[in-house]
Design an enzyme around this catalytic site. Structure first.
Site, PDB file in Angstrom:
ATOM      1  N   THR A  17     -16.030 -32.047 155.961  1.00 24.68           N
ATOM      2  CA  THR A  17     -17.078 -32.620 155.104  1.00 24.68           C
ATOM      3  C   THR A  17     -17.396 -34.042 155.583  1.00 24.68           C
ATOM      4  O   THR A  17     -16.632 -34.646 156.347  1.00 24.68           O
ATOM      5  CB  THR A  17     -16.632 -32.692 153.632  1.00 24.68           C
ATOM      6  N   SER A  18     -18.520 -34.575 155.104  1.00 23.65           N
ATOM      7  CA  SER A  18     -18.879 -35.940 155.488  1.00 23.65           C
ATOM      8  C   SER A  18     -17.805 -36.919 155.012  1.00 23.65           C
ATOM      9  O   SER A  18     -17.512 -37.921 155.663  1.00 23.65           O
ATOM     10  CB  SER A  18     -20.245 -36.318 154.916  1.00 23.65           C
ATOM     11  N   PHE A  19     -17.179 -36.576 153.878  1.00 20.77           N
ATOM     12  CA  PHE A  19     -16.115 -37.434 153.346  1.00 20.77           C
ATOM     13  C   PHE A  19     -14.927 -37.477 154.316  1.00 20.77           C
ATOM     14  O   PHE A  19     -14.432 -38.545 154.679  1.00 20.77           O
ATOM     15  CB  PHE A  19     -15.673 -36.895 151.980  1.00 20.77           C
ATOM     16  N   GLU A  20     -14.496 -36.291 154.759  1.00 17.79           N
ATOM     17  CA  GLU A  20     -13.357 -36.246 155.687  1.00 17.79           C
ATOM     18  C   GLU A  20     -13.724 -36.890 157.020  1.00 17.79           C
ATOM     19  O   GLU A  20     -12.895 -37.557 157.646  1.00 17.79           O
ATOM     20  CB  GLU A  20     -12.902 -34.800 155.909  1.00 17.79           C
ATOM     21  N   LYS A  29      -4.914 -48.112 143.971  1.00 19.84           N
ATOM     22  CA  LYS A  29      -4.255 -49.309 143.415  1.00 19.84           C
ATOM     23  C   LYS A  29      -3.183 -48.863 142.430  1.00 19.84           C
ATOM     24  O   LYS A  29      -3.434 -47.966 141.619  1.00 19.84           O
ATOM     25  CB  LYS A  29      -5.276 -50.187 142.701  1.00 19.84           C
ATOM     26  N   ASP A  33     -10.200 -38.155 144.328  1.00 20.52           N
ATOM     27  CA  ASP A  33     -10.252 -39.626 144.336  1.00 20.52           C
ATOM     28  C   ASP A  33      -8.819 -40.174 144.352  1.00 20.52           C
ATOM     29  O   ASP A  33      -8.005 -39.806 143.512  1.00 20.52           O
ATOM     30  CB  ASP A  33     -11.002 -40.129 143.100  1.00 20.52           C
TER      31      ASP A  33
HETATM   32  C1  LIG Z   1     -13.582 -38.152 146.910  1.00 22.13           C
HETATM   33  S1  LIG Z   1     -14.633 -36.930 146.299  1.00 22.13           S
HETATM   34  C2  LIG Z   1     -14.307 -35.536 147.359  1.00 22.13           C
HETATM   35  C3  LIG Z   1     -15.368 -34.501 147.299  1.00 22.13           C
HETATM   36  C4  LIG Z   1     -15.143 -33.236 148.137  1.00 22.13           C
HETATM   37  N1  LIG Z   1     -13.978 -32.510 147.676  1.00 22.13           N
HETATM   38  C5  LIG Z   1     -15.045 -33.545 149.599  1.00 22.13           C
HETATM   39  O1  LIG Z   1     -13.993 -33.334 150.184  1.00 22.13           O
HETATM   40  O2  LIG Z   1     -16.033 -33.985 150.172  1.00 22.13           O
HETATM   41  C6  LIG Z   1     -13.801 -36.457 144.766  1.00 22.13           C
HETATM   42  C7  LIG Z   1     -14.713 -35.738 143.801  1.00 22.13           C
HETATM   43  O3  LIG Z   1     -13.967 -35.315 142.664  1.00 22.13           O
HETATM   44  C8  LIG Z   1     -14.791 -35.442 141.519  1.00 22.13           C
HETATM   45  N2  LIG Z   1     -13.916 -35.516 140.336  1.00 22.13           N
HETATM   46  C9  LIG Z   1     -13.061 -36.509 140.020  1.00 22.13           C
HETATM   47  N3  LIG Z   1     -12.409 -36.242 138.887  1.00 22.13           N
HETATM   48  C10 LIG Z   1     -12.871 -35.030 138.452  1.00 22.13           C
HETATM   49  C11 LIG Z   1     -12.575 -34.228 137.312  1.00 22.13           C
HETATM   50  N4  LIG Z   1     -11.674 -34.608 136.405  1.00 22.13           N
HETATM   51  N5  LIG Z   1     -13.214 -33.066 137.170  1.00 22.13           N
HETATM   52  C12 LIG Z   1     -14.130 -32.662 138.100  1.00 22.13           C
HETATM   53  N6  LIG Z   1     -14.457 -33.384 139.203  1.00 22.13           N
HETATM   54  C13 LIG Z   1     -13.827 -34.557 139.379  1.00 22.13           C
HETATM   55  C14 LIG Z   1     -15.578 -36.704 141.785  1.00 22.13           C
HETATM   56  O4  LIG Z   1     -16.761 -36.777 141.018  1.00 22.13           O
HETATM   57  C15 LIG Z   1     -15.848 -36.591 143.288  1.00 22.13           C
HETATM   58  O5  LIG Z   1     -17.080 -35.953 143.551  1.00 22.13           O
END
Ligand SMILES: C[S@@+](CC[C@H](N)C(=O)[O-])C[C@H]1O[C@@H](n2cnc3c(N)ncnc32)[C@H](O)[C@@H]1O
Length: 298
Positions: free
Chosen positions: A277-280, A180, A176
């Site tokens: 991934t769908s995100f990328e 900001k 994430d």
């Molecule tokens: C933007 S998504 C990306 C997911 C995946 N890596 C992808 O590329 O599709 C970031 C993920 O990190 C997880 N996440 C954030 N902080 C975390 C933490 N401290 N420990 C474990 N997971 C975490 C979130 O719940 C989210 O699913």
């Protein structure tokens, strides 16, 4: 990932739990906070939507016993009791290189990699339970035996749960961005995170990262470069017009707009073990540049 909490605002109950002097909290000896991992620093996630429904609920009921690591908790359902130590040999029933993906989302990358690399063990670390349930669906449908998942806050997994030097690769793909300025402190990849990753990696082990945020990419590059226990595998590569940072700055799709070429470089080529991934995919559609980095544990 559309279900990522990245675009939401931090929940109000997080306010003041970051150890700031504004809201000091007592630290109980032996607690997660005493270990410096739980809420003494701002967490990188927002708690929400942990209830499962439909297929995901059924996946959890049917498969969690086989694939979910049942972690003793101390503070919340994403904490890890500091006394708990992961025994990979007992869990996977064999000794094999261990790859850990932090923030595995819906499990697309790790499940694909596990299927392509049956000789390795994989551990998905994610706080978002629906994402883990979706991962279980994929793992079970492909009948994989080399994947386990854990619902836990990654810094706690890295600082106490995994034995030191027990991991061959740590992956952090599209964490994430907390873009900001007032939220930047919530980013997972920061100076304090590097020692946690280096602790679990075996000598020569790899830390692979990817992001579609140029500011976060620069921060990641600095974190790895400034750490004396990591070497950038692609140090000095892809500078100037070859650099994705130069591309991002001039693309107009990035928040950083500049004509200045990136003189530092150090960007890895796209890791071919990282599927789209769908995100990328969404990032590509928005015209965003993708940054890859690889650091080797010295
Ligand atoms: C933007 S998504 C990306 C997911 C995946 N890596 C992808 O590329 O599709 C970031 C993920 O990190 C997880 N996440 C954030 N902080 C975390 C933490 N401290 N420990 C474990 N997971 C975490 C979130 O719940 C989210 O699913």
């Amino acid at each position: 990932m559309s279900e990522s909490p990245a675009s939401t605002t931090p929940e109000s109950s997080d306010t003041g739990t970051d150890g700031s002097t504004e809201f000091p909290r007592p630290v109980t000896p032996g607690s997660q906070a005493a270990h410096g991992t739980y809420r003494v620093q701002p967490v990188s996630f927002v708690r929400r939507g942990t209830r499962l429904q439909g297929r995901r609920q059924k996946a959890w009921e049917d498969h969690s016993e086989d694939y979910v690591i049942d972690v003793p908790r101390q503070v919340s359902d994403t904490s890890v009791h500091p006394d708990y130590l992961f025994d990979a040999e007992a869990v996977y029933g064999r000794t094999a290189p261990l790859v850990v993906e932090i923030g595995s989302g819906l499990g697309e990358a790790i499940v694909n990699a596990a299927e392509a690399n049956p000789e390795k063990n994989f551990l998905a670390v994610e706080v978002y339970k629906p994402g883990l349930a979706q991962t279980l669906l994929k793992v079970a449908s492909r009948e994989l035996t080399n994947v386990r998942v854990v619902q836990a806050n990654a810094p706690e997994v890295l600082s106490t749960m995994l034995p030191a030097g027990s991991v061959s690769e740590v992956w952090v793909f599209f964490p994430d961005p907390w873009h900001k300025t007032k939220h930047n402190k919530r980013r997972m990849v920061k100076d304090a995170f590097a020692p946690l990753v280096s602790r679990v990696l075996a000598e020569g082990g790899l830390w692979r990262l990817a992001t579609d945020w140029s500011g976060y990419a620069e921060q990641m590059r600095a974190v790895g470069t400034d750490s004396d226990v990591f070497a950038n595998v692609h140090d000095g590569e892809r500078t100037g017009s070859e650099s994705p940072l130069t591309e991002a700055r001039t693309s107009g799709a990035d928040c950083e707009v500049s004509d200045e070429p990136d003189a530092i470089g150090g960007w890895a080529p796209r890791f071919d073990g990282r599927i789209l991934t769908s995100f990328e995919n969404k990032a590509h559609k928005a015209g965003r540049t993708i940054f890859d980095l690889t650091f080797r544990r010295l």
